[in-house]
Design an enzyme around this catalytic site. Structure first.
Site, short mmCIF file in Angstrom:
data_model
loop_
_atom_site.label_atom_id
_atom_site.label_comp_id
_atom_site.label_asym_id
_atom_site.label_seq_id
_atom_site.Cartn_x
_atom_site.Cartn_y
_atom_site.Cartn_z
N GLU A 284 0.54 12.24 -3.91
CA GLU A 284 1.14 10.90 -4.00
C GLU A 284 0.08 9.83 -3.82
O GLU A 284 0.14 9.05 -2.87
CB GLU A 284 2.20 10.74 -2.90
CG GLU A 284 3.26 11.81 -2.84
CD GLU A 284 4.02 11.81 -1.51
OE1 GLU A 284 3.76 10.94 -0.65
OE2 GLU A 284 4.85 12.71 -1.33
N PRO A 285 -0.93 9.77 -4.66
CA PRO A 285 -1.96 8.74 -4.45
C PRO A 285 -1.49 7.36 -4.90
O PRO A 285 -0.77 7.23 -5.89
CB PRO A 285 -3.12 9.22 -5.34
CG PRO A 285 -2.48 10.03 -6.42
CD PRO A 285 -1.19 10.58 -5.86
N GLY A 286 -1.87 6.36 -4.16
CA GLY A 286 -1.54 4.98 -4.52
C GLY A 286 -2.82 4.18 -4.66
O GLY A 286 -3.32 3.94 -5.76
N ARG A 287 -3.37 3.81 -3.50
CA ARG A 287 -4.55 2.92 -3.47
C ARG A 287 -5.67 3.41 -4.39
O ARG A 287 -6.27 2.61 -5.12
CB ARG A 287 -5.06 2.86 -2.02
CG ARG A 287 -6.18 1.87 -1.79
CD ARG A 287 -6.80 2.07 -0.38
NE ARG A 287 -5.82 2.14 0.66
CZ ARG A 287 -5.35 1.11 1.34
NH1 ARG A 287 -5.80 -0.10 1.08
NH2 ARG A 287 -4.45 1.28 2.30
N ARG A 323 -3.93 -8.50 2.96
CA ARG A 323 -4.64 -7.47 3.72
C ARG A 323 -5.59 -8.02 4.78
O ARG A 323 -5.65 -7.49 5.89
CB ARG A 323 -5.37 -6.51 2.77
CG ARG A 323 -4.41 -5.75 1.83
CD ARG A 323 -5.11 -4.71 0.99
NE ARG A 323 -5.69 -3.67 1.80
CZ ARG A 323 -6.96 -3.60 2.13
NH1 ARG A 323 -7.83 -4.49 1.68
NH2 ARG A 323 -7.39 -2.63 2.89
N CYS A 353 -0.67 -22.70 5.87
CA CYS A 353 -0.81 -23.33 7.19
C CYS A 353 -0.83 -22.30 8.31
O CYS A 353 0.11 -22.21 9.11
CB CYS A 353 0.32 -24.33 7.39
SG CYS A 353 0.28 -25.59 6.13
N1 PLP Z 1 2.93 8.67 0.21
C1 PLP Z 1 3.47 8.14 1.31
C2 PLP Z 1 4.63 8.82 1.93
C3 PLP Z 1 2.95 6.97 1.87
O1 PLP Z 1 3.48 6.46 2.98
C4 PLP Z 1 1.84 6.33 1.24
C5 PLP Z 1 1.26 5.10 1.79
O2 PLP Z 1 1.33 4.76 2.91
C6 PLP Z 1 1.32 6.91 0.08
C7 PLP Z 1 1.88 8.07 -0.42
C8 PLP Z 1 0.18 6.29 -0.66
O3 PLP Z 1 -0.95 6.21 0.10
P1 PLP Z 1 -2.30 5.66 -0.53
O4 PLP Z 1 -1.99 4.39 -1.20
O5 PLP Z 1 -3.19 5.51 0.62
O6 PLP Z 1 -2.78 6.71 -1.48
#
Ligand code: PLP
Length: 425
Positions: A284-287, A323, A353
């Site tokens: 589950e990669p996001g960042r 951030r 502000c």
């Molecule tokens: N999966 C779960 C359950 C998460 O809580 C998160 C982010 O907090 C992610 C995936 C994605 O993490 P990242 O963006 O660090 O890859």
């Protein structure tokens, strides 16, 4: 004319002092769409995804983009078309995936606080899996599924109690965190899940945190998860897939996280060594898929010399780039138009502000009012966290693909912000 690629950002370059994303000059985008403006490189997103795809070549693996990082529809379309699934954490995110053309069968649903309504909708469209985070949630999901005459596919998010060595606000796999089922309760929870008529156990998952820059915590978490897989299967409960979550960090300021393919080579070698190489995998990669594919273009409004500090006041603020205020995070800031005037050290701040409304401390810049700056590494956890604080409209977004620039979100105006409100009689 001189051209130089920004170190660590192969899809961003300066040409004659003007910053470009792929083939598009940012000053032209600012003229067309105004600032602050988020600009994303499609090629950078696909390159980041490609590293994961190489890492999983020859394996049964599904990459589910954790869309909380950036949930704009145009971004989701890129990943859906590239074959990604989606990790969602709310009913709203579910609707976004569907609107972007994602398939329900490619969706996994994480999060500690799913409501009955969200569960019902996810069952109605038949998502792939609920990543359940507590025993109470198992009972509620079971009740909702039975009521609907459905069986909910479930994975238990286990909390492996591993320190990801990142910012405490983005550590999620430690004993004290609210996430997941405690490692020592997990076997009990699996027995419970397997006994409920509305549930079908399909997997196990974990997610230990975000912006992780070393391999060790992943390997430790994987060992803990595999111990559980073996224990659960000894009880006669088959585990079809293992989901290792997301969390891989990116370079904001000199960090050197492992490349996704190198990381997965190591993790898969450990998986093979323990005899689990045949398993279906999910991540589950996001960042790491979007963070360095995006920047926020902002105009210098005023320079304000001070006795202690010089301020460079720009038109982006903490509502666009939360951030720094939230995590004291660093974003590199580079000129997007040819540098002018003498160089000086500035606090780069927004118009909101709050003294917490800063974007960068002690930045050496040669700028004048009207110049453009680019705040880098702004593809993840910026637009998706943006707010309307100070009744500031959220920024517009552009996706660059080669020489083409697609407006994927129009700038929000005051009327947009007031649309849901009602005046008293
Ligand atoms: N999966 C779960 C359950 C998460 O809580 C998160 C982010 O907090 C992610 C995936 C994605 O993490 P990242 O963006 O660090 O890859």
């Amino acid at each position: 004319m001189s051209s130089s690629v920004l170190p660590g950002h192969p899809h961003i370059h300066h040409e004659g002092g003007h910053l470009h994303v792929e083939g598009v000059r940012l000053a032209d985008l600012a003229a067309a769409h105004g600032t602050p403006l988020f600009v994303y490189s499609k090629a950078a997103m696909l390159a980041a995804l490609g590293a994961y795809q190489r890492g999983f070549a020859g394996r049964k693996a599904k990459i589910c983009y954790a869309m909380k990082a950036n949930s704009s529809l145009g971004i989701l379309q890129v990943f859906a078309r590239a074959g990604c699934g989606f990790d969602i954490v709310s009913g709203g995110e579910l609707e976004r995936v569907l609107a972007a053309g994602g398939q329900p069968g490619d969706i996994i649903f994480s999060g500690v606080g799913k409501t009955r309504r969200e569960m019902r909708r996810a069952l109605e469209v038949s998502i792939a899996c609920f990543n359940v985070e507590s025993e109470a949630e198992l009972d509620t999901l079971n009740a909702v599924a039975v009521e609907m005459g459905r069986t909910a596919p479930v994975s238990l998010r286990v909390n492996p109690d591993v320190d990801p060595k990142t910012h405490p606000y983005i550590s999620t796999g430690l004993k004290g965190n609210k996430f997941g089922v405690a490692h020592d309760r997990a076997l009990h929870a699996y027995r419970h899940a397997a006994s409920l008529p509305g549930l079908r156990v399909v997997g196990i998952d974990c997610h230990i945190g975000s912006q992780i820059t070393t391999t060790g915590p992943y390997l430790d978490a994987m060992d803990r998860v595999l111990d559980l897989v073996e224990a659960v299967e000894r009880e006669g409960i088959p585990i079809h897939h293992i989901d290792f979550g997301g969390g891989l960090g990116i370079t904001y300021n000199g960090e050197q996280p492992p490349a996704a393919d190198a990381l997965w080579q190591q993790i898969l070698a450990r998986l093979d060594a323990r005899g689990h190489g045949h398993r279906a995998l999910m991540i589950e990669p996001g960042r790491s898929l979007v963070g360095n594919a995006g920047l926020c273009l902002t105009e210098v409004l005023y320079l304000k010399p001070g006795t202690d500090k010089n301020f460079c006041i720009v038109d982006a603020a903490m509502n666009d780039l939360p951030r720094p205020a939230m995590y004291q995070a660093f974003h590199a800031i580079v000129p997007a138009t040819p540098p002018q005037g003498a160089s000086a050290t500035y606090e780069v701040v927004g118009p909101v502000c709050e003294s917490g409304d800063w974007i960068g401390h002690d930045r050496e810049l040669a700028v004048r009012a009207g110049d453009l700056l680019a705040v880098l590494s702004a593809g993840a956890y910026c637009m998706s966290m943006a707010s309307n604080y100070n009744t500031r409209g959220r920024a517009a977004e552009v996706l660059v693909d080669g020489d083409a620039a697609h407006l994927i979100r129009a700038r929000e105006d005051a009327a947009d912000q007031m649309r849901m409100e009602r005046l008293l009689a």
